[in-house]
Design a protein around this motif. Structure first.
Motif, PDB file in Angstrom:
ATOM      1  N   PRO A 105       0.887  -1.237   0.217  1.00  0.00           N
ATOM      2  CA  PRO A 105      -0.098   0.427  -0.121  1.00  0.00           C
ATOM      3  C   PRO A 105       0.384   1.106   0.163  1.00  0.00           C
ATOM      4  CG  PRO A 105      -0.613  -1.486   1.851  1.00  0.00           C
ATOM      5  CD  PRO A 105       0.512  -2.083   0.979  1.00  0.00           C
ATOM      6  N   GLU A 106       0.156   1.840  -0.757  1.00  0.00           N
ATOM      7  CA  GLU A 106       1.154   3.386  -0.611  1.00  0.00           C
ATOM      8  C   GLU A 106       0.766   4.436  -0.115  1.00  0.00           C
ATOM      9  OE1 GLU A 106       0.933   5.849  -4.424  1.00  0.00           O
ATOM     10  OE2 GLU A 106       3.397   5.044  -5.298  1.00  0.00           O
ATOM     11  N   VAL A 107       1.337   4.251   0.712  1.00  0.00           N
ATOM     12  CA  VAL A 107       1.287   5.359   2.230  1.00  0.00           C
ATOM     13  C   VAL A 107       1.752   6.771   1.962  1.00  0.00           C
ATOM     14  CG1 VAL A 107       0.832   3.602   3.454  1.00  0.00           C
ATOM     15  CG2 VAL A 107       2.758   4.827   3.551  1.00  0.00           C
ATOM     16  N   GLY A 108       2.916   7.811   1.316  1.00  0.00           N
ATOM     17  CA  GLY A 108       3.222   9.148   1.311  1.00  0.00           C
ATOM     18  C   GLY A 108       3.134   8.799  -0.315  1.00  0.00           C
ATOM     19  N   GLU A 109       4.040   9.844  -1.070  1.00  0.00           N
ATOM     20  CA  GLU A 109       3.859  10.591  -1.861  1.00  0.00           C
ATOM     21  C   GLU A 109       5.693  10.170  -3.386  1.00  0.00           C
ATOM     22  OE1 GLU A 109       2.074  12.372  -4.020  1.00  0.00           O
ATOM     23  OE2 GLU A 109       0.921  12.468  -2.234  1.00  0.00           O
ATOM     24  N   PRO A 110       5.096   9.146  -4.509  1.00  0.00           N
ATOM     25  CA  PRO A 110       6.218   8.721  -4.460  1.00  0.00           C
ATOM     26  C   PRO A 110       8.001  10.170  -4.823  1.00  0.00           C
ATOM     27  CG  PRO A 110       3.878   8.700  -6.318  1.00  0.00           C
ATOM     28  CD  PRO A 110       3.497   9.821  -4.822  1.00  0.00           C
ATOM     29  N   GLN A 111       8.821   9.127  -5.208  1.00  0.00           N
ATOM     30  CA  GLN A 111      10.126   9.949  -4.924  1.00  0.00           C
ATOM     31  C   GLN A 111      10.601   9.518  -5.551  1.00  0.00           C
ATOM     32  OE1 GLN A 111      10.694  11.316  -1.290  1.00  0.00           O
ATOM     33  NE2 GLN A 111       8.713  11.515  -0.871  1.00  0.00           N
ATOM     34  N   GLY A 112      10.920   8.348  -6.961  1.00  0.00           N
ATOM     35  CA  GLY A 112      11.695   8.750  -7.705  1.00  0.00           C
ATOM     36  C   GLY A 112      11.336   7.182  -7.942  1.00  0.00           C
ATOM     37  N   ALA A 147       8.108   5.198  -0.087  1.00  0.00           N
ATOM     38  CA  ALA A 147       6.707   5.895   0.057  1.00  0.00           C
ATOM     39  C   ALA A 147       5.725   5.042  -0.010  1.00  0.00           C
ATOM     40  CB  ALA A 147       5.950   6.321  -1.672  1.00  0.00           C
ATOM     41  N   ARG A 148       5.869   3.790   0.672  1.00  0.00           N
ATOM     42  CA  ARG A 148       5.419   2.591   1.000  1.00  0.00           C
ATOM     43  C   ARG A 148       5.509   2.500   2.225  1.00  0.00           C
ATOM     44  NH1 ARG A 148       4.879   3.043  -4.969  1.00  0.00           N
ATOM     45  NH2 ARG A 148       2.972   1.608  -5.386  1.00  0.00           N
ATOM     46  N   LEU A 149       6.057   3.050   2.865  1.00  0.00           N
ATOM     47  CA  LEU A 149       6.888   2.840   4.521  1.00  0.00           C
ATOM     48  C   LEU A 149       6.149   4.622   5.215  1.00  0.00           C
ATOM     49  CD1 LEU A 149       9.839   0.474   4.571  1.00  0.00           C
ATOM     50  CD2 LEU A 149       7.585  -0.104   4.026  1.00  0.00           C
ATOM     51  N   THR A 150       6.639   5.518   4.715  1.00  0.00           N
ATOM     52  CA  THR A 150       5.733   6.018   5.165  1.00  0.00           C
ATOM     53  C   THR A 150       5.232   7.711   4.300  1.00  0.00           C
ATOM     54  OG1 THR A 150       7.388   8.128   6.635  1.00  0.00           O
ATOM     55  CG2 THR A 150       8.454   6.876   5.255  1.00  0.00           C
ATOM     56  N   PRO A 151       4.575   8.104   5.428  1.00  0.00           N
ATOM     57  CA  PRO A 151       3.416   9.077   4.688  1.00  0.00           C
ATOM     58  C   PRO A 151       4.538  10.436   4.481  1.00  0.00           C
ATOM     59  CG  PRO A 151       3.470   9.018   7.077  1.00  0.00           C
ATOM     60  CD  PRO A 151       4.232   8.296   6.800  1.00  0.00           C
ATOM     61  N   HIS A 152       6.272  10.561   5.396  1.00  0.00           N
ATOM     62  CA  HIS A 152       6.698  11.734   5.449  1.00  0.00           C
ATOM     63  C   HIS A 152       7.189  11.587   4.219  1.00  0.00           C
ATOM     64  CE1 HIS A 152       5.438  12.181   9.463  1.00  0.00           C
ATOM     65  NE2 HIS A 152       5.597  11.151  10.089  1.00  0.00           N
ATOM     66  N   PRO A 153       7.523  12.792   3.958  1.00  0.00           N
ATOM     67  CA  PRO A 153       8.531  12.669   2.560  1.00  0.00           C
ATOM     68  C   PRO A 153      10.210  12.645   2.693  1.00  0.00           C
ATOM     69  CG  PRO A 153       7.265  15.179   2.772  1.00  0.00           C
ATOM     70  CD  PRO A 153       7.148  14.153   3.832  1.00  0.00           C
ATOM     71  N   ALA A 154      10.748  12.393   1.836  1.00  0.00           N
ATOM     72  CA  ALA A 154      12.539  11.682   2.030  1.00  0.00           C
ATOM     73  C   ALA A 154      12.752  12.700   1.754  1.00  0.00           C
ATOM     74  CB  ALA A 154      12.372  11.164   1.056  1.00  0.00           C
ATOM     75  N   THR A 155      13.858  12.903   3.262  1.00  0.00           N
ATOM     76  CA  THR A 155      15.134  13.985   2.914  1.00  0.00           C
ATOM     77  C   THR A 155      16.006  12.658   2.407  1.00  0.00           C
ATOM     78  OG1 THR A 155      15.894  13.134   4.882  1.00  0.00           O
ATOM     79  CG2 THR A 155      14.272  14.573   5.061  1.00  0.00           C
ATOM     80  N   PRO A 156      17.050  13.677   1.145  1.00  0.00           N
ATOM     81  CA  PRO A 156      17.969  13.236   0.858  1.00  0.00           C
ATOM     82  C   PRO A 156      18.749  12.626   1.712  1.00  0.00           C
ATOM     83  CG  PRO A 156      18.382  15.642   0.072  1.00  0.00           C
ATOM     84  CD  PRO A 156      17.486  14.611   0.879  1.00  0.00           C
ATOM     85  N   VAL A 207      13.594   3.781  11.160  1.00  0.00           N
ATOM     86  CA  VAL A 207      12.227   3.751  10.770  1.00  0.00           C
ATOM     87  C   VAL A 207      11.453   4.680  12.144  1.00  0.00           C
ATOM     88  CG1 VAL A 207      10.136   1.720  11.887  1.00  0.00           C
ATOM     89  CG2 VAL A 207      11.937   0.813  10.942  1.00  0.00           C
ATOM     90  N   ALA A 208      12.376   5.010  13.055  1.00  0.00           N
ATOM     91  CA  ALA A 208      11.721   5.626  14.427  1.00  0.00           C
ATOM     92  C   ALA A 208      11.884   7.387  13.880  1.00  0.00           C
ATOM     93  CB  ALA A 208      11.870   5.002  15.247  1.00  0.00           C
ATOM     94  N   VAL A 209      13.042   7.271  13.419  1.00  0.00           N
ATOM     95  CA  VAL A 209      13.441   8.684  12.681  1.00  0.00           C
ATOM     96  C   VAL A 209      12.489   9.157  11.714  1.00  0.00           C
ATOM     97  CG1 VAL A 209      15.347  10.359  11.289  1.00  0.00           C
ATOM     98  CG2 VAL A 209      15.044   9.405  13.549  1.00  0.00           C
ATOM     99  N   GLY A 210      12.694   8.131  10.270  1.00  0.00           N
ATOM    100  CA  GLY A 210      11.635   8.112   9.470  1.00  0.00           C
ATOM    101  C   GLY A 210      10.226   8.173   9.616  1.00  0.00           C
TER     102      GLY A 210
END
Length: 440
Positions: free
Chosen positions: A222-229, A238-247, A392-395
Motif C-alpha cells: 500500500p502506498e502511504v506517501g508521495e512517490p519519491q523517484g 513511499a510504501r513505508l512512511t507518509p513523510h517526504p524523504a530527505t536526501p 524506522v523511528a526517525v523516518g
C-alpha cells in the motif's frame, strides 16, 4: 606464536576450507582475523596438534555448504570479496544485486574503485510485449535478461501492471493493520502464480525474476506517501512512511538495503538454499526465506527493536524499559550478535547515517538514551537491527517497516544462493542425530 592462513591450515589437515571453518564453528579450532579484517589466521601449533590427533570424532554432524556469495569478516560481510560497508556508501541497491547475482562488474559497481569495466547493459524487455530470449541456456531454458517492463542495469526495475493489480487485489481482504512482512508473503505468492517463466532456472532467468519480484514486492505494498523517484529505495520509502524523504534519510534506506542484502548462511538463507536444491522455483525459494525471516531470532528482531524504542517515548524512560527486560531475563532486542562478538559494523554505519540525516530529530534522543543505558550495563553492542529500528523511528515509518526493508533486501541474497544450488543440481539432505527409543 606462528599464524598461518586458511589455505595452509586446510592443506596441513587434509580437509577442504569449508571443513576448516566448520571446526571453528564447533569450537575445535580457534582463529583470528588479519589486520584487514578479511583473512582468517590459525595458530600453527594448534593445527599441528589437531593433525596429529586426526579429525575430531564424536561431534554432531554439521552441514557445510561451499558458497562464493558472501564471506563474513570480523565485523562485516563481504559480497563476493567486496566490503559491504563500502558498497553501502557508494553504489545503488540495484547494482549490488547485480553484483551478487552475476559477480560481473560490468553489470553493476561501475564506479567502485577496483572495477574498471563498464560493459554492455542487459536490454530492457517487456513480458507483455514479446520478450527477447537471453543468450545461453541452462536448467529449464532461459528467459528475458530483464524483468518486466524494463529492468536492465541502469533502467528502473519493473513488474508488469497486470501482475501488480492482481497482487494488490489479493490484499483487499486482509485485516487492517497487518504488518508489511505478512503482505509480502501474499504478494510473492500472487506474483509467482502469474509468472509463466518461473520454472526457468538458468542464471539470466533467475536474475530477471529477481528484478521483477523485488519491484513487485515494493510496488504492490500500500502506498502511504508521495512517490519519491524510480529507484527501489525511493519507491519503497513511499510504501513505508507518509513523510517526504530527505536526501540523507533516503541514503540511509538505500544503505540499509545494501547492508542487509546477504549474510552468508543465515537461517532464512539456509532454508532458501534447501528449497532451491530441490529445484523449487525462485518465488517458492523467496517464500521459504520469508517464512523463516519473521522469527524473533532473525529478521523479526528489528520489529522487537522497534517496539523497544516505541516504549521509550521520552529519553528518561530508557532506563526503566531496559531494566524491565533485564529483570524478565530477556535479551535486549537490537543488541548482540551471534557472529560479530565485538560489534556489528553494519549497525554502526547505518546508525551514523541516520544521525547525520536528522541530527535534531526528537526520536534520536530516545535512541541515544537506550544506547547509553545498554552501555552503562555493559551489555552487548548494538547491531544492525537496532539501527534499522532507529531509521524506522526517525523516518516515521509504519510498524514492521524494518522487517519489510530486511525482506526486500534479503530477497536478493536468497536468489544469489539459489543460483548456486540450481547450478549444483544435488539435493541438500541433512541428517538427524536420533535420540528416541530404539527401533523395534
Amino acid at each position: 606464536m606462528e599464524w598461518i592462513d586458511a589455505a595452509t591450515a586446510a592443506e596441513r589437515l587434509g580437509v577442504k576450507p569449508a571443513t576448516l571453518y566448520a571446526y571453528v564453528s564447533r569450537g575445535v579450532l580457534k582463529r583470528r582475523h588479519g589486520e584487514d579484517g578479511r583473512r582468517s589466521l590459525f595458530d600453527a601449533d594448534e593445527i599441528e596438534q589437531l593433525a596429529r590427533r586426526g579429525r575430531p570424532r564424536n561431534q554432531p554432524p554439521e552441514l557445510v555448504i561451499e558458497s562464493a556469495v558472501t564471506a563474513l569478516g570480523a565485523d562485516r560481510p563481504y559480497y563476493r570479496g567486496y566490503d559491504a560497508l563500502a558498497l553501502a556508501t557508494t553504489v545503488s541497491f540495484e547494482e549490488v544485486a547485480e553484483w551478487l547475482w552475476t559477480g560481473d562488474p560490468s553489470n553493476g559497481l561501475r564506479q567502485m574503485p577496483g572495477f574498471g569495466g563498464s560493459g554492455p547493459r542487459p536490454a530492457a524487455d517487456s513480458r507483455e510485449g514479446g520478450p527477447r530470449p537471453a543468450a545461453g541456456s541452462g536448467v529449464g531454458g532461459s528467459r528475458p535478461a530483464s524483468g518486466g517492463g524494463g529492468g536492465g542495469v541502469g533502467a528502473p526495475w519493473r513488474c508488469e501492471k497486470r501482475a501488480l493489480r492482481a497482487a494488490v487485489a489479493a490484499q483487499r481482504g486482509l485485516p487492517p493493520g497487518l504488518l508489511p512482512l505478512d503482505r509480502l508473503q501474499v504478494i510473492t505468492t500472487v506474483l509467482g502464480a502469474s509468472d509463466s517463466l518461473r520454472y526457468q532456472l538458468d542464471p539470466a532467468s533467475v536474475a530477471a525474476t529477481g528484478r521483477r519480484l523485488v519491484a513487485g514486492l515494493v510496488d504492490a505494498l500500500p502506498e502511504v506517501g508521495e512517490p519519491q523517484g524510480e529507484s527501489i529505495a525511493e519507491r519503497l520509502w513511499a510504501r513505508l512512511t507518509p513523510h517526504p524523504a530527505t536526501p540523507g534519510l533516503l541514503d540511509a534506506l538505500r544503505a540499509a538495503l545494501v547492508l542487509l542484502a546477504d549474510h552468508e548462511l543465515a537461517a532464512s538463507t539456509l532454508a532458501a538454499r534447501v528449497a532451491a536444491s530441490a529445484k523449487a522455483d525462485p518465488y517458492a525459494v523467496v517464500l521459504t526465506g520469508l517464512g523463516v525471516l519473521g522469527g524473533p531470532l532473525h529478521g523479526g528482531a528489528s520489529y522487537a527493536a522497534e517496539r523497544l524504542l516505541a516504549e521509550v517515548s521520552e529519553p528518561g524512560l530508557a532506563a526503566r524499559v531496559v531494566a524491565d527486560r533485564v529483570r524478565r531475563g530477556e535479551r535486549i532486542p537490537g543488541f548482540g550478535h551471534s557472529v560479530y562478538n565485538n560489534g556489528d559494523a553494519r549497525g554502526s554505519l547505518l546508525l551514523d547515517l541516520v544521525r547525520e540525516a536528522s541530527p535534531e530529530h526528537e526520536r534520536l534522543a530516545a535512541v541515544v538514551a537506550v544506547l547509553d543505558e545498554v552501555r552503562r550495563r555493559r551489555l552487548p553492542e548494538r547491531n544492525v537491527d537496532f539501527a534499522l529500528a532507529a531509521l524506522v523511528a526517525v523516518g516515521g515509518m509504519v510498524p514492521g517497516a524494518g522487517e519489510a526493508i530486511f525482506a526486500v533486501a534479503r530477497t536478493v541474497g536468497w536468489l544469489a544462493h539459489a543460483m548456486e544450488e540450481y547450478a549444483k543440481g544435488t539435493l541438500l539432505r541433512l541428517r538427524a542425530s536420533y535420540t528416541g527409543p530404539p527401533p523395534r
